[in-house]
Write a protein that holds these residues in place. Structure first.
Motif, PDB file in Angstrom:
ATOM      1  N   ILE A 110       0.686  -1.357   0.039  1.00  0.00           N
ATOM      2  CA  ILE A 110      -0.032  -0.039  -0.107  1.00  0.00           C
ATOM      3  C   ILE A 110       0.878   1.192  -0.145  1.00  0.00           C
ATOM      4  O   ILE A 110       1.739   1.331   0.888  1.00  0.00           O
ATOM      5  CB  ILE A 110      -1.187  -0.261   1.437  1.00  0.00           C
ATOM      6  N   ARG A 111       0.692   2.064  -1.114  1.00  0.00           N
ATOM      7  CA  ARG A 111       1.682   3.248  -1.249  1.00  0.00           C
ATOM      8  C   ARG A 111       0.809   4.524  -1.358  1.00  0.00           C
ATOM      9  O   ARG A 111      -0.285   4.563  -2.092  1.00  0.00           O
ATOM     10  CB  ARG A 111       2.269   3.126  -2.429  1.00  0.00           C
ATOM     11  N   ALA A 132      -0.037   0.604   5.990  1.00  0.00           N
ATOM     12  CA  ALA A 132       0.781   1.324   4.952  1.00  0.00           C
ATOM     13  C   ALA A 132       2.272   0.935   4.735  1.00  0.00           C
ATOM     14  O   ALA A 132       2.849   0.818   5.543  1.00  0.00           O
ATOM     15  CB  ALA A 132       0.417   2.888   5.118  1.00  0.00           C
ATOM     16  N   ASP A 133       2.660   0.918   3.568  1.00  0.00           N
ATOM     17  CA  ASP A 133       4.016   0.510   3.077  1.00  0.00           C
ATOM     18  C   ASP A 133       5.145   1.399   2.875  1.00  0.00           C
ATOM     19  O   ASP A 133       6.080   1.679   3.111  1.00  0.00           O
ATOM     20  CB  ASP A 133       4.170  -0.628   2.187  1.00  0.00           C
ATOM     21  N   GLU A 134       4.600   2.619   2.022  1.00  0.00           N
ATOM     22  CA  GLU A 134       5.142   3.905   1.818  1.00  0.00           C
ATOM     23  C   GLU A 134       4.612   4.853   1.617  1.00  0.00           C
ATOM     24  O   GLU A 134       3.063   4.977   1.508  1.00  0.00           O
ATOM     25  CB  GLU A 134       5.625   3.402   0.233  1.00  0.00           C
ATOM     26  N   PHE A 180      -0.968  -0.646 -11.392  1.00  0.00           N
ATOM     27  CA  PHE A 180      -1.359  -0.394 -10.017  1.00  0.00           C
ATOM     28  C   PHE A 180      -2.990  -0.469  -9.856  1.00  0.00           C
ATOM     29  O   PHE A 180      -3.612  -0.440 -10.888  1.00  0.00           O
ATOM     30  CB  PHE A 180      -0.910   0.840  -9.531  1.00  0.00           C
ATOM     31  N   ASP A 181      -3.293  -0.618  -8.690  1.00  0.00           N
ATOM     32  CA  ASP A 181      -4.732  -0.569  -8.338  1.00  0.00           C
ATOM     33  C   ASP A 181      -4.948   0.753  -7.406  1.00  0.00           C
ATOM     34  O   ASP A 181      -3.943   1.009  -6.865  1.00  0.00           O
ATOM     35  CB  ASP A 181      -5.318  -1.774  -7.790  1.00  0.00           C
ATOM     36  N   LEU A 182      -6.189   1.006  -7.209  1.00  0.00           N
ATOM     37  CA  LEU A 182      -6.604   2.040  -6.316  1.00  0.00           C
ATOM     38  C   LEU A 182      -7.165   1.848  -5.114  1.00  0.00           C
ATOM     39  O   LEU A 182      -8.178   0.689  -4.946  1.00  0.00           O
ATOM     40  CB  LEU A 182      -7.464   3.175  -7.123  1.00  0.00           C
ATOM     41  N   LEU A 183      -6.835   2.444  -3.990  1.00  0.00           N
ATOM     42  CA  LEU A 183      -7.487   1.964  -2.764  1.00  0.00           C
ATOM     43  C   LEU A 183      -7.960   3.376  -2.221  1.00  0.00           C
ATOM     44  O   LEU A 183      -7.150   4.310  -2.052  1.00  0.00           O
ATOM     45  CB  LEU A 183      -6.663   1.394  -1.660  1.00  0.00           C
ATOM     46  N   LEU A 184      -9.204   3.554  -2.424  1.00  0.00           N
ATOM     47  CA  LEU A 184      -9.774   5.100  -2.094  1.00  0.00           C
ATOM     48  C   LEU A 184     -10.757   4.975  -1.067  1.00  0.00           C
ATOM     49  O   LEU A 184     -11.616   4.075  -1.055  1.00  0.00           O
ATOM     50  CB  LEU A 184     -10.390   5.661  -3.596  1.00  0.00           C
ATOM     51  N   ASP A 216       0.616  -2.721  -6.951  1.00  0.00           N
ATOM     52  CA  ASP A 216       0.772  -2.222  -5.737  1.00  0.00           C
ATOM     53  C   ASP A 216      -0.809  -1.527  -5.439  1.00  0.00           C
ATOM     54  O   ASP A 216      -1.392  -1.392  -6.459  1.00  0.00           O
ATOM     55  CB  ASP A 216       1.474  -0.922  -5.712  1.00  0.00           C
ATOM     56  N   LEU A 217      -1.322  -1.268  -4.198  1.00  0.00           N
ATOM     57  CA  LEU A 217      -2.420  -0.427  -4.163  1.00  0.00           C
ATOM     58  C   LEU A 217      -1.977   1.105  -3.710  1.00  0.00           C
ATOM     59  O   LEU A 217      -1.193   1.517  -2.817  1.00  0.00           O
ATOM     60  CB  LEU A 217      -3.137  -1.122  -2.793  1.00  0.00           C
TER      61      LEU A 217
END
Length: 189
Positions: free
Chosen positions: A4-5, A136-138, A48-52, A117-118
């Motif tokens: 998760i970025r 969260a990773d980044e 990438f995919d989105l996480l919103l 990545d998300l």
């Protein structure tokens, strides 16, 4: 396993959205450039995919489907959108999947799946939750050379202090800094 970025556009004094009458609502516009857009697209990655959160999804769904044919728009429009929402039936812009119950478990399980990545954009409430829960990773901060004084801040006041490790920095021709940090966890005292 997916990362998760989190990507946030931010002023030097930590404002992500100017409040009040939005006198400076378009404060990011003067700093946009084709070279900067290419650098930001590169930072997102080719796939990438989105996480919103729902509000950001609604804003994006009114803009990106009509943005035209260029790499960033095409990537955002084809990305699977994972949306934190209590109104999953009204999600129309896809491909889309709702995360409406047991959100933290759903996000944790999503991270364990194979896939790109998300990317989290905007969604400051979700950003605070992801950092606070260690999901969260980044963190990628797109920092603008402005001081806005008041406005919505990157993190909720209730979040514990966090430790980050610097990974990378790039400067655009207009003075934006794209700084990437690895999220370590709670700041040790």
């Amino acid at each position: 396993m997916r990362k998760i970025r989190i990507f946030e556009h931010i002023s030097l004094d930590g404002v992500i959205e100017h409040d009040g009458d939005y006198k400076y609502g378009a404060w990011t516009t003067p700093y946009r450039s084709p070279a900067g857009a290419a650098m930001l697209f590169d930072a997102y990655g080719a796939n990438f995919d989105l996480l919103l959160a729902r509000n950001t999804y609604d804003i994006f769904s009114n803009f990106w489907p009509n943005a035209g044919d260029f790499p960033m728009a095409n990537a955002i429009n084809t990305a699977t959108k994972f949306i934190v929402t209590n109104r999953p039936d009204s999600l129309k812009w896809g491909p889309v999947k709702s995360l409406s119950e047991n959100v933290l478990d759903a996000i944790g399980n999503l991270k364990l799946t194979d896939g790109p990545d998300l990317i989290v954009v905007g969604s400051s409430t979700l950003t605070s939750l992801l950092l606070d829960q260690g999901l969260a990773d980044e963190l990628v901060l797109i920092t603008y050379p402005v001081l806005l004084g008041g406005g919505k801040r990157l993190l909720a006041d209730a979040i514990d202090a966090r430790e980050l490790v610097f990974l990378d920095s790039k400067a655009t021709p207009t003075g934006l800094l794209i700084n990437t940090y690895k999220h370590i966890g709670r700041l040790k005292s």
